[in-house]
Design an enzyme around this catalytic site. Sequence first.
Site, short mmCIF file in Angstrom:
data_model
loop_
_atom_site.label_atom_id
_atom_site.label_comp_id
_atom_site.label_asym_id
_atom_site.label_seq_id
_atom_site.Cartn_x
_atom_site.Cartn_y
_atom_site.Cartn_z
N GLN A 13 0.83 -1.21 0.00
CA GLN A 13 0.00 0.00 0.00
C GLN A 13 0.86 1.27 0.00
OE1 GLN A 13 -2.44 0.71 3.43
NE2 GLN A 13 -3.64 2.29 2.37
N ASP A 35 9.87 -6.41 -4.90
CA ASP A 35 8.80 -7.11 -4.19
C ASP A 35 8.78 -8.56 -4.66
OD1 ASP A 35 6.20 -7.83 -2.92
OD2 ASP A 35 6.01 -5.67 -2.68
N TYR A 143 1.56 -7.78 15.81
CA TYR A 143 2.07 -6.69 14.98
C TYR A 143 2.62 -5.55 15.83
CZ TYR A 143 1.71 -2.83 11.57
OH TYR A 143 1.95 -1.76 10.77
#
Length: 312
Positions: A13, A35, A143
């Site tokens: 994102q 990526d 996270y």
Amino acid sequence: MREKILVIGAAGQIGSDLVLELRQRHGNEAVVAADLKDAHPDVMNSGPFEFLNAMDLPALKEIVAQHEITTVYQLVAMLSATAEQHPERGWELNMTTLFHVLNLAKDGHIKKIFWPSSIAVFGPTTPRDNTPQETVMEPNTVYGISKQSGERWCEYYHQKYGVDVRSIRYPGLISYKAAPGGGTTDYAIHIFHEALKNGKYTSFLSENTYLPMMYMPDAIRATLQLMEAPAENINIRSSYNLGGISFSPKEIAAAVAQEVPGFSIDYAPDFRQKIADSWPASIDDTAAQRDWHWQPEWDLNGMVKDMLEKLK
Ligand code: SER
């Protein structure tokens, strides 16, 4: 020496917008996107791209050497909601990918690092409103624990080894170029897609859940401001608070309804509600204002209008 930039996680994102902005500033050839999967066509078509598994240190080293990389934006992470489903993999991915770039800098292969942290570093015992830069931090998600630990390691590498690492605790980020990947704040993106497609949306957070959010253009501007600031101005080497816009599902729904007549929302909170409830509602970012002159530009209504226009 000329700055050469590597963006790891370029299909994500943040990467999808950041690569293009960096290429505008530094020239297309000076910014290598990397990526595991193809990035947005605008990224793929505007400059160099390397397939890379960010866990693969030898492959990463080879790309850094081959392109004579000086600066790395390490954006790979498993976000909050997904990491709750895969705790060990989340921890391993989030920490290993950070250590790879910290060690590259410590060993002199690169000069500068950007690494994103998050409002997820805070927890249920943190003051919720106008959360200060320095405060109680007891994150209770995988996270959040990984981002909090990462911040400690960033500061450690700066103090012990002089590594020039810079970081922002991003609020929930809202953008249209790439889909978000498994975050708790993603409702504020889904709502736009569903409003345009179906005229209604079922939110997985309850109506009065306030969270700090930010429109991607502001987040990218903040990131570049931080990275371009003189090193002596950077007083915080863990990660900077960044405020943005604070709103609830009910408030963003009202703003969407002004632009999409007949739009309606209902609420079916799931496991993500508990994550959201442990995070701040708003953030004090005076340190960013002081150290690198941060000022947000987008408010809720402006962001909603722009998102709907771009998605149409
Ligand atoms: N937006 C992220 C998430 O919801 C927080 O950094 O996981």
